[in-house]
Motif scaffolding. Structure first.
Motif, PDB file in Angstrom:
ATOM      1  N   PHE A 118      20.350  -0.691 -46.495  1.00 23.99           N
ATOM      2  CA  PHE A 118      19.116   0.053 -46.248  1.00 23.99           C
ATOM      3  C   PHE A 118      19.341   1.203 -45.273  1.00 23.99           C
ATOM      4  CE2 PHE A 118      15.422   0.811 -43.533  1.00 23.99           C
ATOM      5  CZ  PHE A 118      14.480   1.196 -44.482  1.00 23.99           C
ATOM      6  N   ASN A 119      20.008   0.931 -44.169  1.00 24.66           N
ATOM      7  CA  ASN A 119      20.202   1.962 -43.152  1.00 24.66           C
ATOM      8  C   ASN A 119      21.249   2.996 -43.559  1.00 24.66           C
ATOM      9  OD1 ASN A 119      18.530   1.389 -40.585  1.00 24.66           O
ATOM     10  ND2 ASN A 119      19.278  -0.631 -41.196  1.00 24.66           N
ATOM     11  N   THR A 120      22.198   2.611 -44.406  1.00 19.54           N
ATOM     12  CA  THR A 120      23.127   3.590 -44.956  1.00 19.54           C
ATOM     13  C   THR A 120      22.378   4.556 -45.872  1.00 19.54           C
ATOM     14  OG1 THR A 120      24.987   2.033 -44.845  1.00 19.54           O
ATOM     15  CG2 THR A 120      25.227   3.913 -46.336  1.00 19.54           C
ATOM     16  N   GLY A 121      21.500   4.002 -46.702  1.00 21.41           N
ATOM     17  CA  GLY A 121      20.662   4.847 -47.545  1.00 21.41           C
ATOM     18  C   GLY A 121      19.744   5.729 -46.722  1.00 21.41           C
ATOM     19  N   LEU A 137      25.657  11.819 -51.941  1.00 22.95           N
ATOM     20  CA  LEU A 137      26.971  12.105 -51.356  1.00 22.95           C
ATOM     21  C   LEU A 137      26.999  11.765 -49.870  1.00 22.95           C
ATOM     22  CD1 LEU A 137      29.810  13.270 -51.608  1.00 22.95           C
ATOM     23  CD2 LEU A 137      28.847  15.556 -51.204  1.00 22.95           C
ATOM     24  N   VAL A 138      25.944  12.121 -49.163  1.00 22.68           N
ATOM     25  CA  VAL A 138      25.890  11.834 -47.722  1.00 22.68           C
ATOM     26  C   VAL A 138      25.896  10.330 -47.479  1.00 22.68           C
ATOM     27  CG1 VAL A 138      24.484  12.019 -45.635  1.00 22.68           C
ATOM     28  CG2 VAL A 138      24.732  13.996 -47.144  1.00 22.68           C
ATOM     29  N   ALA A 139      25.114   9.577 -48.268  1.00 22.71           N
ATOM     30  CA  ALA A 139      25.079   8.120 -48.109  1.00 22.71           C
ATOM     31  C   ALA A 139      26.450   7.508 -48.369  1.00 22.71           C
ATOM     32  CB  ALA A 139      24.039   7.519 -49.051  1.00 22.71           C
ATOM     33  N   ALA A 140      27.159   8.026 -49.385  1.00 22.83           N
ATOM     34  CA  ALA A 140      28.495   7.509 -49.697  1.00 22.83           C
ATOM     35  C   ALA A 140      29.477   7.775 -48.558  1.00 22.83           C
ATOM     36  CB  ALA A 140      28.999   8.147 -50.994  1.00 22.83           C
ATOM     37  N   THR A 329      27.356  -0.065 -49.707  1.00 23.66           N
ATOM     38  CA  THR A 329      27.342   1.390 -49.898  1.00 23.66           C
ATOM     39  C   THR A 329      26.937   1.745 -51.325  1.00 23.66           C
ATOM     40  OG1 THR A 329      29.050   1.667 -48.204  1.00 23.66           O
ATOM     41  CG2 THR A 329      28.716   3.498 -49.734  1.00 23.66           C
ATOM     42  N   LEU A 330      27.404   0.989 -52.301  1.00 22.29           N
ATOM     43  CA  LEU A 330      27.010   1.223 -53.689  1.00 22.29           C
ATOM     44  C   LEU A 330      25.499   1.047 -53.872  1.00 22.29           C
ATOM     45  CD1 LEU A 330      29.885  -0.492 -55.722  1.00 22.29           C
ATOM     46  CD2 LEU A 330      29.357   1.948 -55.611  1.00 22.29           C
ATOM     47  N   VAL A 331      24.952   0.013 -53.221  1.00 25.60           N
ATOM     48  CA  VAL A 331      23.505  -0.203 -53.282  1.00 25.60           C
ATOM     49  C   VAL A 331      22.768   0.991 -52.696  1.00 25.60           C
ATOM     50  CG1 VAL A 331      21.608  -1.613 -52.385  1.00 25.60           C
ATOM     51  CG2 VAL A 331      23.664  -2.713 -53.248  1.00 25.60           C
ATOM     52  N   ALA A 332      23.293   1.518 -51.587  1.00 28.65           N
ATOM     53  CA  ALA A 332      22.668   2.683 -50.948  1.00 28.65           C
ATOM     54  C   ALA A 332      22.777   3.917 -51.835  1.00 28.65           C
ATOM     55  CB  ALA A 332      23.322   2.940 -49.588  1.00 28.65           C
ATOM     56  N   VAL A 333      23.964   4.126 -52.410  1.00 26.80           N
ATOM     57  CA  VAL A 333      24.195   5.303 -53.247  1.00 26.80           C
ATOM     58  C   VAL A 333      23.321   5.288 -54.497  1.00 26.80           C
ATOM     59  CG1 VAL A 333      25.919   6.378 -54.755  1.00 26.80           C
ATOM     60  CG2 VAL A 333      26.528   5.769 -52.417  1.00 26.80           C
ATOM     61  N   LEU A 334      23.117   4.103 -55.067  1.00 31.20           N
ATOM     62  CA  LEU A 334      22.305   3.972 -56.276  1.00 31.20           C
ATOM     63  C   LEU A 334      20.810   4.080 -56.002  1.00 31.20           C
ATOM     64  CD1 LEU A 334      24.295   1.099 -58.057  1.00 31.20           C
ATOM     65  CD2 LEU A 334      24.268   3.523 -58.660  1.00 31.20           C
TER      66      LEU A 334
END
Length: 435
Positions: A118-121, A137-140, A329-334
């Motif tokens: 959540f916080n990465t997103g 891109l920024v989240a990744a 990170t994948l969850v955030a990126v998606l």
């Protein structure tokens, strides 16, 4: 005479055993780990939200009440961790059983990875809103940075915390200076809110507690590094109430001054104030602030999750950091992080009764349980947790005037003490029969 060598090297994270005294950290190091965790932008949000819904003084009352409860709750668990050097998973093994602990540890270790995602997103979203950058891109990139810091272990978390907390205070002061040009901060004490009675005092207390109920219950992962129980408690005090209050009252201040647009939705998120001037130096500061500030909560949550799952899988913390970090990170990126914040908050309601059972078993009944033989499943602990969680859920849906978190905490503790009292005569009889 043969010298005993610790099972782990000085770079190890002691996933499967207590931290030996020879490897404990200084009070400053352990305090920095906790101090920099709650003093974050996402903790200013609930502080502003409850003030928006209740008004300034009732909202501040809810913030103070929640932090007082968190201080007692987390300090007790930390004191035990400092005395024993045991992580949350090792504490849970004592109380819930050598197999039963997997239910508690697996649950919390998964929830905190959700908060990491959540916080990465949110990092990608915040910088996208501020500068128009590509959110995905920024989240990744942010996720990769957060994974790298977590991989370095507890010492890296302490360094990050020592930077994040002063940076937050600087950001608040700058935001106040900017907002004061157009808003009257002298009027905050008379702010009556915009909620119109939509939130009760009890719900406000739960909203404040739920943000850190998960990692607060897993405090042993951090405070097991303290040299003793006293230093573990002192380190906890820097987080609850001090750092937590700074973040939440900051959000409350901006909302009450009218400096936040749509406070019932945005809470105390004051980052947009910093972007309004379009000053290049301020833009650089905002970039560093968002990445370091949200990076603090991300790395701490990932550390909790990786340590818990490394014990469950009999692996290493650093291996699980990479695996869980990539998944998060994948969850955030998606973009999935947009959809489960309410679920994470609801799951947080189920956590305090778990911690209450740990406190009842390892502190209140500590003398009675000394020398207790290991069991695969300790049913009294698991049932008491279920009773406390059930009471919290009933309160959530049918008694919104109450605080779900407090109800679950109190009921879970009482249920465990009652079940242990009922089970004691039977246990004594079995021992007598064996003799």
């Amino acid at each position: 005479m043969t010298k005993t060598v610790p099972a782990e090297t000085s770079t190890g994270e002691f996933e499967h055993e207590p931290v030996p005294l020879s490897h404990r950290k200084s009070l400053f190091t352990v305090s920095a780990v906790w101090f920099g965790f709650p003093m974050i932008l996402t903790n200013a949000v609930p502080g502003g939200l409850v003030v928006a819904m209740l008004g300034f003084w009732p909202g501040v009352g809810a913030i103070l009440t929640a932090n007082a409860i968190m201080f007692v709750y987390v300090s007790l668990l930390s004191w035990r961790a400092g005395r024993t050097g045991k992580s949350f998973s090792l504490q849970a093994t004592e109380t819930f059983g050598t197999a039963g602990y997997a239910i508690a540890s697996g649950f919390l270790s998964t929830v905190v990875v959700g908060w990491f995602a959540f916080n990465t997103g949110a990092t990608g979203d915040s910088l996208s809103t501020a500068f128009g950058w590509n959110e995905t891109l920024v989240a990744a990139l942010a996720g990769l940075v957060f994974i790298a810091v977590t991989y370095l272990g507890i010492r890296a978390l302490s360094v990050l915390g020592a930077i994040a907390a002063p940076l937050f205070i600087a950001a608040v002061l700058i935001a106040i200076g900017i907002a004061a040009q157009n808003h009257d901060f002298s009027a905050v004490f008379g702010y009556t809110g915009v909620g119109g009675g939509a939130m009760s005092f009890g719900v406000a207390v739960t909203a404040i507690m739920a943000t850190f109920a998960d990692s607060g219950t897993m405090t042993a992962d951090f405070t097991r590094w303290a040299r003793n129980g006293k230093q573990a408690v002192i380190a906890t005090v820097t987080a609850f109430p001090f750092a937590s209050l700074v973040a939440q009252l900051s959000g409350a201040l901006f909302v009450a001054a009218g400096a936040i647009a749509s406070p019932a939705v945005n809470g105390g998120n004051f980052a947009p104030i910093l972007t309004g001037t379009r000053n290049p130096l301020l833009d650089v500061f905002l970039l560093l602030f968002v990445v370091i500030n949200l990076g603090s909560v991300c790395t701490h949550c990932l550390y909790n999750g990786a340590l818990g799952w490394s014990h469950l899988t009999r692996s290493k913390m650093r291996v699980l950091t990479l695996i869980l970090g990539v998944i998060g990170t994948l969850v955030a990126v998606l973009g999935a992080w947009h959809y489960f914040v309410n679920w994470l908050a609801l799951l947080g309601v189920l956590v305090p009764p778990l911690g209450a059972v740990l406190i009842a078993d390892q502190i209140i009944l500590a003398k009675r349980n000394a020398g207790r033989p290991p069991q695969r499943f300790r049913l009294t602990a698991l049932v008491a947790w279920a009773i406390g969680a059930g009471a919290a859920l009933l309160s959530h849906f049918f008694a919104p005037v109450l605080s779900d978190a407090v109800v679950g905490l109190v009921v879970g503790c009482i249920a465990y003490l009652a079940l242990e009292r009922l089970a004691r005569p039977q246990t004594a009889l079995m021992k007598e029969t064996i003799r």
